[in-house]
Scaffold this motif. Structure first.
Motif, mmCIF file in Angstrom:
data_model
loop_
_atom_site.group_PDB
_atom_site.id
_atom_site.type_symbol
_atom_site.label_atom_id
_atom_site.label_comp_id
_atom_site.label_asym_id
_atom_site.label_seq_id
_atom_site.Cartn_x
_atom_site.Cartn_y
_atom_site.Cartn_z
ATOM 1 N N ALA A 203 -8.653 -20.675 -2.758
ATOM 2 C CA ALA A 203 -7.376 -21.444 -2.665
ATOM 3 C C ALA A 203 -7.450 -22.879 -2.171
ATOM 4 C CB ALA A 203 -6.499 -20.724 -1.504
ATOM 5 N N SER B 144 -4.465 -29.845 -1.257
ATOM 6 C CA SER B 144 -4.663 -31.296 -1.753
ATOM 7 C C SER B 144 -3.913 -31.921 -0.564
ATOM 8 C CB SER B 144 -3.588 -31.634 -2.978
ATOM 9 O OG SER B 144 -3.760 -32.591 -3.297
ATOM 10 N N PRO C 10 5.380 -34.544 -5.455
ATOM 11 C CA PRO C 10 6.705 -33.910 -4.903
ATOM 12 C C PRO C 10 7.184 -34.235 -3.796
ATOM 13 C CG PRO C 10 4.344 -32.628 -5.135
ATOM 14 C CD PRO C 10 4.174 -34.077 -5.219
ATOM 15 N N ASP D 101 5.262 -30.182 3.061
ATOM 16 C CA ASP D 101 5.125 -28.956 2.539
ATOM 17 C C ASP D 101 3.899 -28.873 1.730
ATOM 18 O OD1 ASP D 101 5.575 -26.306 1.441
ATOM 19 O OD2 ASP D 101 6.633 -27.188 -0.301
ATOM 20 N N PRO D 102 2.653 -28.219 2.312
ATOM 21 C CA PRO D 102 1.442 -28.264 1.890
ATOM 22 C C PRO D 102 1.305 -27.931 0.244
ATOM 23 C CG PRO D 102 1.396 -27.135 3.839
ATOM 24 C CD PRO D 102 2.717 -27.297 3.543
ATOM 25 N N LEU D 103 0.525 -28.511 -0.451
ATOM 26 C CA LEU D 103 0.062 -28.122 -1.748
ATOM 27 C C LEU D 103 -1.167 -27.255 -1.877
ATOM 28 C CD1 LEU D 103 1.849 -28.989 -4.386
ATOM 29 C CD2 LEU D 103 0.245 -30.904 -4.848
ATOM 30 N N LEU D 104 -1.178 -26.174 -2.481
ATOM 31 C CA LEU D 104 -2.401 -25.369 -2.471
ATOM 32 C C LEU D 104 -2.221 -24.686 -4.002
ATOM 33 C CD1 LEU D 104 -4.256 -24.361 -0.085
ATOM 34 C CD2 LEU D 104 -2.619 -22.328 -0.313
ATOM 35 N N TYR D 105 -3.498 -24.669 -4.636
ATOM 36 C CA TYR D 105 -3.520 -23.722 -5.886
ATOM 37 C C TYR D 105 -4.389 -22.760 -5.533
ATOM 38 C CZ TYR D 105 -7.653 -26.038 -7.331
ATOM 39 O OH TYR D 105 -8.856 -26.566 -7.339
ATOM 40 N N GLN D 106 -4.165 -21.599 -6.813
ATOM 41 C CA GLN D 106 -5.071 -20.410 -6.764
ATOM 42 C C GLN D 106 -6.164 -21.002 -7.610
ATOM 43 O OE1 GLN D 106 -3.578 -17.216 -5.281
ATOM 44 N NE2 GLN D 106 -5.729 -16.906 -5.164
ATOM 45 N N GLY D 107 -7.455 -20.985 -7.196
ATOM 46 C CA GLY D 107 -8.664 -21.458 -8.125
ATOM 47 C C GLY D 107 -9.431 -20.260 -8.523
ATOM 48 N N GLY E 132 0.280 -24.305 -13.459
ATOM 49 C CA GLY E 132 -0.955 -24.852 -12.674
ATOM 50 C C GLY E 132 -2.291 -24.843 -13.382
ATOM 51 N N PHE E 133 -3.284 -24.903 -12.864
ATOM 52 C CA PHE E 133 -4.660 -24.996 -13.335
ATOM 53 C C PHE E 133 -5.019 -23.661 -14.014
ATOM 54 C CE2 PHE E 133 -4.201 -27.820 -9.497
ATOM 55 C CZ PHE E 133 -4.428 -29.209 -10.251
ATOM 56 N N HIS F 37 0.202 -21.770 5.529
ATOM 57 C CA HIS F 37 0.906 -21.679 4.120
ATOM 58 C C HIS F 37 0.594 -20.852 3.180
ATOM 59 C CE1 HIS F 37 3.039 -23.960 1.033
ATOM 60 N NE2 HIS F 37 2.014 -23.718 0.152
ATOM 61 N N ALA F 38 -0.650 -20.760 3.152
ATOM 62 C CA ALA F 38 -1.135 -19.421 2.141
ATOM 63 C C ALA F 38 -0.877 -18.247 2.582
ATOM 64 C CB ALA F 38 -2.740 -19.622 1.893
ATOM 65 N N MET G 49 1.923 -17.227 4.115
ATOM 66 C CA MET G 49 3.385 -17.021 4.308
ATOM 67 C C MET G 49 4.000 -15.746 3.708
ATOM 68 S SD MET G 49 6.862 -19.343 3.349
ATOM 69 C CE MET G 49 7.429 -18.783 1.736
#
Lengths: 328, 328
Positions: A82, A85, A103, A109-115, A186-187, A247-248, A250
């Protein structure tokens, strides 16, 4: 203590303890065969690993000479990656490059992506580039590994779940990214396998440079033999790891061995400390000089990512990778 | 052959073979302890599992009575969960609900997101809902599991890498999703743990219903005891699994045990066959009746997802979950 995984152990590596000075290592196989096994049972396993680490550092156990090329990423494959940014100056610059907006709530509000986490590159593996036009870029980051984190954990509670810290090269394909992100999911294709430092460390190894949520030391990126950036990883981040983990978690728990990344380390005074990826420098060139001069990585280009303690000793060993052309 | 994982085996389950009629199962521990181990060495392991499956189906091995509540998801945790969105009628309806555009190239360029895979729900586990306002929804899907897929594989080559097929409930939090996707990095908080069917099957188990890339049978969703939808999973999909896998592997290899999902199964004649998620029905209500009547899932609501062969036998066993309130 410092830990790593030997490539010789296969898909999950063989767990080893590395001496504090990165001089020697010893296999931990009597205690846990793999890093994931250790993390699955951290409360039981960690004290036994610590005891062996003490013996290694005290030279009661000789060990074998440390050689980064023997090492895979600490978790050669993981159940979760996870990536956040957390540095706004990075977000501002790279979104400008994509013509995308920051954003609205980016600072709150944290930004997080699933890698992707099915197979990480080893820290000295080549980076395979299938098409020179993909816009290959490195991204130097800090990452932490958690034990089991319950859903709904607070940032304060999250601190206690950070068990290991390491460095990351979150490889990005900038020219694949823009159209991919526009699709809204997303990516995926734009984030091929990441690489991590040969060694990961428990928080206590960082001393006062670790405050429970961030590492306050410069992260040094060297591109083709020249220093490219040394932003401080403890400066100008909007969210520390405790906040990213909260955040992750929640809406769901995070299982042991979850890796959480900081995002590309970047400071507001990037003009003096440099950057941790090419895209940032390209945008600074555009802003300051009216044109982009730095190209994305091509076959043969080399990136080295490392962090040193106050005495100048490498903490995690170096990520040291060269781009290799594949196909086309 | 049909395979599953027992909860009793811990984080990775204990690999079992299930009889074709879902009547009995037998542990495979002399051959491979876990599903992931079998997938890591599929070429060697699969023939040995097949031999035991034959004994079980021929009643040379008695086995134990099948009971879905003993089963975790076939991979209780996985190194990769890549979920597609292959049914355009679903995309059109749910994007309308979010006020988002269909990507320009949606019919030509597959949509795939990186999902969380660190801990899947068991097929009969409760779905924990932390906040009734999150907009909990089920999504009935087909999923496949691959062996090692090299980067740059073609769709034609990808077919040979599909080793197992199963059903999925890709749980979504609709009200968390809209603001999250607007941030541009895809799903994270809006996609808590998914659940998979108790049993996964090798492609040959599907006979003529499998063409190498898709399953041509109705996927039956039953909501609170009433049939909710039975769209055919082989109808109206823009991309089959071979194309989704080729898309996923464009810039990187996929490691053994990668799960690829179809996205919510949906047919263009949704008014007659029904839907595989609440959000679709809500949008159909809005289109046809001017108002949304169906609420999202709340504590106590029950979803059952199942697929039957031509003789009416359940192929994968049922995903059967009930929502449970947690916190708040």
């Amino acid at each position: 203590m410092k830990l790593g995984s030997l490539k010789a152990g296969g898909r999950d590596g063989a767990l080893v303890i590395v001496s504090r000075d990165l001089d020697r290592f010893v296999e931990a196989k009597g205690i846990a065969a793999t890093m994931q096994q250790a993390l699955d049972n951290w409360t039981d396993i960690a004290p036994r690993l610590e005891a062996l680490a003490k013996q290694l550092d005290g030279r009661e156990v000789a060990g074998e000479p440390f050689d980064a090329t023997l090492f895979s990423s600490p978790l050669p494959r993981a159940y979760q990656w996870a990536d956040g940014s957390a540095y706004l100056s990075h977000m501002r610059l790279v979104r400008k490059a994509r013509g995308a907006e920051l954003p609205a709530n980016a600072a709150k509000d944290p930004l997080l992506y699933q890698g992707g986490s099915d197979a990480f590159l080893a820290p000295t593996d080549g980076i395979s580039l299938g098409d020179p036009d993909w816009g290959l870029d490195f991204e130097a980051e800090i990452a932490v590994v958690t034990d089991d984190v319950p859903a709904g954990v607070t940032a304060d509670q999250a601190r206690g779940h950070i068990k290991l810290i390491m460095l990351c090269n979150d490889i990005s394909l900038r020219n694949v990214m823009k159209p991919e992100l526009q699709k809204g999911f997303g990516f995926f294709q734009s984030k091929p396998a990441s690489a991590f430092s040969p060694v990961c460390v428990t928080p206590n190894e960082l001393g006062s440079a670790w405050d429970g949520g961030k590492v306050s030391l410069p992260l040094v990126s060297t591109f083709n033999g020249e220093e490219f950036g040394r932003p401080d990883a403890g400066t100008d981040l909007s969210f520390d790891f405790s906040q990213l983990i909260a955040h992750a978690a929640m809406t769901r728990s995070l299982a042991a061995g979850t890796i959480v990344g900081s995002g590309t380390v970047s400071n507001e005074d990037y003009r003096s400390v440099g950057s941790s990826c090419l895209q940032e420098r390209r945008m600074i060139e555009l802003l300051d000089e009216g044109e982009i001069k730095t190209a994305f990585m091509q076959a043969g280009d080399a990136i080295r990512i490392e962090m040193f303690d106050a005495r100048g000793t490498s903490i995690f060993g170096a990520i040291e990778q060269r781009v290799v052309a594949s196909r086309k």
